[in-house]
Design an enzyme around this catalytic site. Structure first.
Site, mmCIF file in Angstrom:
data_model
loop_
_atom_site.group_PDB
_atom_site.id
_atom_site.type_symbol
_atom_site.label_atom_id
_atom_site.label_comp_id
_atom_site.label_asym_id
_atom_site.label_seq_id
_atom_site.Cartn_x
_atom_site.Cartn_y
_atom_site.Cartn_z
ATOM 1 N N ARG A 273 -4.018 -14.501 -6.319
ATOM 2 C CA ARG A 273 -4.972 -14.142 -6.145
ATOM 3 C C ARG A 273 -6.194 -15.145 -6.903
ATOM 4 O O ARG A 273 -7.126 -15.803 -6.521
ATOM 5 C CB ARG A 273 -5.650 -13.086 -6.356
ATOM 6 C CG ARG A 273 -6.652 -13.014 -6.038
ATOM 7 C CD ARG A 273 -7.219 -10.859 -6.633
ATOM 8 N NE ARG A 273 -6.358 -10.013 -6.724
ATOM 9 C CZ ARG A 273 -6.852 -8.381 -6.219
ATOM 10 N NH1 ARG A 273 -7.459 -7.897 -5.343
ATOM 11 N NH2 ARG A 273 -5.502 -7.800 -6.561
ATOM 12 N N GLU B 180 -8.152 -8.402 -0.943
ATOM 13 C CA GLU B 180 -8.973 -7.385 -0.944
ATOM 14 C C GLU B 180 -8.601 -6.514 -1.929
ATOM 15 O O GLU B 180 -9.685 -5.894 -2.109
ATOM 16 C CB GLU B 180 -9.084 -6.819 0.538
ATOM 17 C CG GLU B 180 -9.633 -8.177 1.343
ATOM 18 C CD GLU B 180 -11.529 -8.279 1.332
ATOM 19 O OE1 GLU B 180 -11.771 -7.176 0.565
ATOM 20 O OE2 GLU B 180 -12.203 -9.271 1.263
ATOM 21 N N VAL C 20 6.027 3.627 -6.742
ATOM 22 C CA VAL C 20 7.357 4.439 -6.587
ATOM 23 C C VAL C 20 7.880 4.911 -5.545
ATOM 24 O O VAL C 20 7.038 6.369 -6.493
ATOM 25 C CB VAL C 20 8.483 3.935 -7.692
ATOM 26 C CG1 VAL C 20 9.495 4.210 -7.613
ATOM 27 C CG2 VAL C 20 7.842 2.670 -9.204
ATOM 28 N N LYS D 249 3.322 -1.642 17.146
ATOM 29 C CA LYS D 249 4.216 0.379 18.172
ATOM 30 C C LYS D 249 3.543 0.744 19.180
ATOM 31 O O LYS D 249 2.477 0.376 18.728
ATOM 32 C CB LYS D 249 4.536 0.956 16.985
ATOM 33 C CG LYS D 249 5.892 0.409 15.208
ATOM 34 C CD LYS D 249 5.850 1.555 14.036
ATOM 35 C CE LYS D 249 6.318 1.100 13.432
ATOM 36 N NZ LYS D 249 6.455 1.774 12.009
ATOM 37 N N HIS E 43 5.455 -6.191 7.803
ATOM 38 C CA HIS E 43 6.475 -5.190 6.661
ATOM 39 C C HIS E 43 7.834 -6.597 6.417
ATOM 40 O O HIS E 43 7.947 -7.186 7.748
ATOM 41 C CB HIS E 43 6.924 -4.252 7.906
ATOM 42 C CG HIS E 43 6.532 -3.056 7.969
ATOM 43 N ND1 HIS E 43 7.036 -1.579 8.162
ATOM 44 C CD2 HIS E 43 4.630 -3.140 7.749
ATOM 45 C CE1 HIS E 43 5.834 -1.246 7.921
ATOM 46 N NE2 HIS E 43 4.603 -2.228 8.104
ATOM 47 N N GLU F 246 10.098 -2.962 -0.543
ATOM 48 C CA GLU F 246 8.607 -3.307 0.689
ATOM 49 C C GLU F 246 7.948 -3.626 0.395
ATOM 50 O O GLU F 246 7.243 -3.104 0.183
ATOM 51 C CB GLU F 246 8.616 -1.672 1.624
ATOM 52 C CG GLU F 246 8.048 -1.606 2.848
ATOM 53 C CD GLU F 246 8.152 -0.008 2.737
ATOM 54 O OE1 GLU F 246 8.585 -0.652 4.386
ATOM 55 O OE2 GLU F 246 7.651 0.640 2.998
ATOM 56 N N ALA G 201 -4.249 3.232 10.278
ATOM 57 C CA ALA G 201 -3.386 3.458 9.337
ATOM 58 C C ALA G 201 -4.150 4.692 8.596
ATOM 59 O O ALA G 201 -2.401 5.657 8.631
ATOM 60 C CB ALA G 201 -2.396 2.111 8.653
#
Length: 246
Positions: free
Chosen positions: A54, A67, A73, A141, A149, A168, A180
């Site tokens: 960035r 953005e 965790v 999906k 992902h 991930e 989402a």
């Protein structure tokens, strides 16, 4: 006498229970704490890499493709519950190869081209190993969910040596992230028993968000006079060379 002892044992089943000594329990707790720390360090390593990208874009290209970055965790309680659901024991090396979402980073971009560009810039770094990749932007999906992902392995250097830890990473646009977030809140409110009418509305909203992404990127390119970069879907055959299957 033996018969009486056996009878007492049957009447007191608690005597047959296996107990863990305080020292063994403390050792297990220390191991779990160290295990979770490794994931926090790996997550922070990914955050640092993204922060460097960035800063470079801002200073060298006067443009910021990122953005927002968020991370988390899993809590120990959440991890233990998942291990129980999947029938996985407490062998930490087995957990590392079976559970990939202990540490997660979400990168929100303005445009689809930024999503693919950042994926390339991050995963092509020499110390990053790609374990998995799923392009839900090119192939959404069924409910309309879109995101890119990937599971990457990140080296963490501790006093005891190097540990490779999976993280991930999700890349998505602002519109994808907004959709989402709304979908998650609706499914949480209805405890995953969402009425069909709302499911149809969500699918329509996903299509509208995708159209918005396309229009905004077109305007951005027209304003800056730049050809679109990395707007094509991932060539998974090309990425496969960078994927290491454990």
């Amino acid at each position: 006498m033996a018969s009486a002892q056996n009878e007492n044992a049957r009447e007191n089943p608690a005597d047959d229970e296996i107990t863990i000594s305080p020292s063994a329990l403390r050792t297990l707790g220390d191991q779990m704490q160290r295990f979770m720390l490794e994931y926090r360090f790996a997550m922070e390593e990914v955050e640092t890499k993204l922060a460097i990208l960035r800063e470079e874009f801002l200073h060298m290209h006067e443009y910021n493709p990122i953005e927002h970055v968020s991370s988390r965790v899993k809590s120990v309680e959440s991890l233990v519950a998942k291990l129980e659901r999947r029938g996985i024991g407490t062998d930490f090396e087995v957990i590392r190869t079976q559970i990939y979402d202990i540490a997660g980073v979400r990168v929100t971009c303005a445009f689809i081209r930024d999503v693919y560009q950042l994926f390339d810039l991050l995963t092509q770094q020499d110390d990053i190993t790609v374990l998995e990749v799923e392009d839900y932007i090119e192939t959404p999906k069924a409910n309309g969910y879109k995101s890119l992902h990937t599971i990457i392995s990140v080296p963490v250097y501790l006093s005891t040596g190097r540990v490779d830890v999976p993280v991930e990473v999700q890349f998505r646009t602002i519109a994808m992230d907004f959709w989402a977030s709304l979908e998650h809140k609706i499914y949480y409110k209805y405890e995953r028993q969402v009425p069909d009418t709302l499911i149809r509305e969500l699918k329509h909203a996903a299509e509208t968000a995708a159209e918005l992404d396309t229009r905004m990127e077109r305007l951005h390119v027209q304003m800056h006079g730049e050809p679109p970069l990395h707007t094509a879907p991932l060539d998974l055959r090309a990425v496969r060379d960078r994927i290491h299957r454990v």
